[in-house]
Design an enzyme around this catalytic site. Structure first.
Site, mmCIF file in Angstrom:
data_model
loop_
_atom_site.group_PDB
_atom_site.id
_atom_site.type_symbol
_atom_site.label_atom_id
_atom_site.label_comp_id
_atom_site.label_asym_id
_atom_site.label_seq_id
_atom_site.Cartn_x
_atom_site.Cartn_y
_atom_site.Cartn_z
ATOM 1 N N HIS A 190 0.825 -1.202 0.000
ATOM 2 C CA HIS A 190 0.000 0.000 0.000
ATOM 3 C C HIS A 190 0.866 1.262 0.000
ATOM 4 C CE1 HIS A 190 -2.794 -3.064 1.438
ATOM 5 N NE2 HIS A 190 -3.762 -2.279 1.001
ATOM 6 N N ASP A 258 -4.327 -5.042 -8.513
ATOM 7 C CA ASP A 258 -4.486 -4.559 -7.157
ATOM 8 C C ASP A 258 -4.894 -3.086 -7.252
ATOM 9 O OD1 ASP A 258 -4.479 -4.642 -4.383
ATOM 10 O OD2 ASP A 258 -2.499 -5.547 -4.244
#
Length: 335
Positions: A190, A258
């Site tokens: 992330h 993603d």
């Protein structure tokens, strides 16, 4: 007739009401899917799309009725990554690591309850199971929060097959993650790109190839990981070499990115340019959660950019149409 490029997108939104922009997007471009979250990065509270089972079922029905009937996606892995929490009345689901310690009969009962609930709610795809092997128990995004079943690849495979059996019975599609296997990483995906060149093992990559075609829904989530031997400069989601390697082994598997709002891509390109590169590289669907960042009002512009790239030939129209065909096959399968 315009190509419905919105089929290439899985979009998120903030709140418990379908926003006007999402309805307009689906009407103008079509829409492949919508992803639901419980936690809002905007408010830093659990006040996003999810409240009670009845509320989620109603929201899913409203979304599924939008033009082009988008699929509902969720991350319901268990443990820390369970958007549907038992405290709110949903079926309990332990973390992968804790699940692995249970007896087979208990595992099957938990999965049957969870996946039948997903189907009842109207959710058609689960971003699960995680088949990353726990090569690094300190990995902040996998091992550190118990998202991997085991450091034993045989145990990972056995659990994935149990999940498949429950999902097939309930008719909920699965998306294996995170290709090519990020269990050995030491960076949170992330926050930055992960270079897993020295951590990736051939057996881990092969597990995706072995399981995906036999898994209900036949989908793989591609990570923003870098493998220098495949592409020295680009993460898998943007790499035609990396995606080409995957596609040669899995010619009809649905390939999903993603979240395109993760910080590595944001630092390098931004959401729109990264989405275009991902589709050009061979990704079937790009996921833009609009949770890590609020870019809801920019989504139509991103789709329009993709449509324009098809018109001017900088995106291969035949490849895009093939991706749209893969998405629509899943819509028929999971209707």
């Amino acid at each position: 007739m315009p190509v419905p490029v919105g089929e290439l997108f899985i979009l998120g939104f903030h709140g418990k009401v379908v926003p006007a922009w999402l309805t307009e997007f689906a009407a103008r471009f079509g829409l492949g899917g919508v992803i639901l979250f419980d936690y809002s990065c905007r408010s830093r509270q659990y006040d996003n799309n999810i409240d009670t089972p009845a509320q989620v079922a109603s929201l899913c029905a409203e979304i599924a009725a939008l033009p082009s009937h988008p699929l509902l996606f969720i991350d319901q892995e268990g443990g820390r990554v369970a958007r549907l929490k038992d405290a709110n009345g949903f079926q309990p689901l332990p973390s992968a690591r804790d699940f692995n310690r249970l007896a087979r009969g208990e595992k099957e009962a938990i999965l049957a309850a969870s996946y039948s609930e997903l189907r009842r709610l109207g959710i058609r795809y689960n971003f699960a199971p995680v088949i990353d092997v726990d090569y690094n128990p300190d990995n902040p995004n996998i091992g550190g929060i118990k998202r991997s079943y085991s450091a034993d690849i045989g145990e990972v495979e056995a659990n994935a097959r149990l999940v498949h059996a429950a999902a097939r019975q309930a008719r909920v599609g699965l998306c294996l993650k995170h290709f090519p296997g990020i269990g050995g990483a030491n960076v949170d995906s992330h926050l930055d790109f992960m270079d897993i060149s020295d951590a990736l093992r051939a057996e881990q990559e092969e597990l995706f190839y072995a399981l995906a075609p036999k898994t209900f829904g036949d989908a793989v989530l591609v990570s923003h990981a870098i493998v220098r031997a495949w592409d020295a400069h680009k993460p898998m989601t943007l790499s035609s070499a990396g995606i080409g390697r995957l596609r040669r082994r899995l010619p009809e598997t649905l390939l999903i990115s993603d979240d395109m709002q993760m910080q590595g891509l944001q630092k390098a390109l931004g959401t729109g340019a990264a989405s275009r590169q991902a589709i050009a590289a061979g990704m079937d669907m790009v996921c833009i959660g609009n949770n890590l960042l609020d870019q809801e009002q920019e989504m139509a512009g991103v789709a329009a950019m993709i449509a324009a790239a098809m018109q001017d030939g900088s995106l291969d129209p035949a490849a895009v149409r093939h991706s749209i065909e893969r998405v629509r096959k899943r819509k028929l399968l999971l209707a």
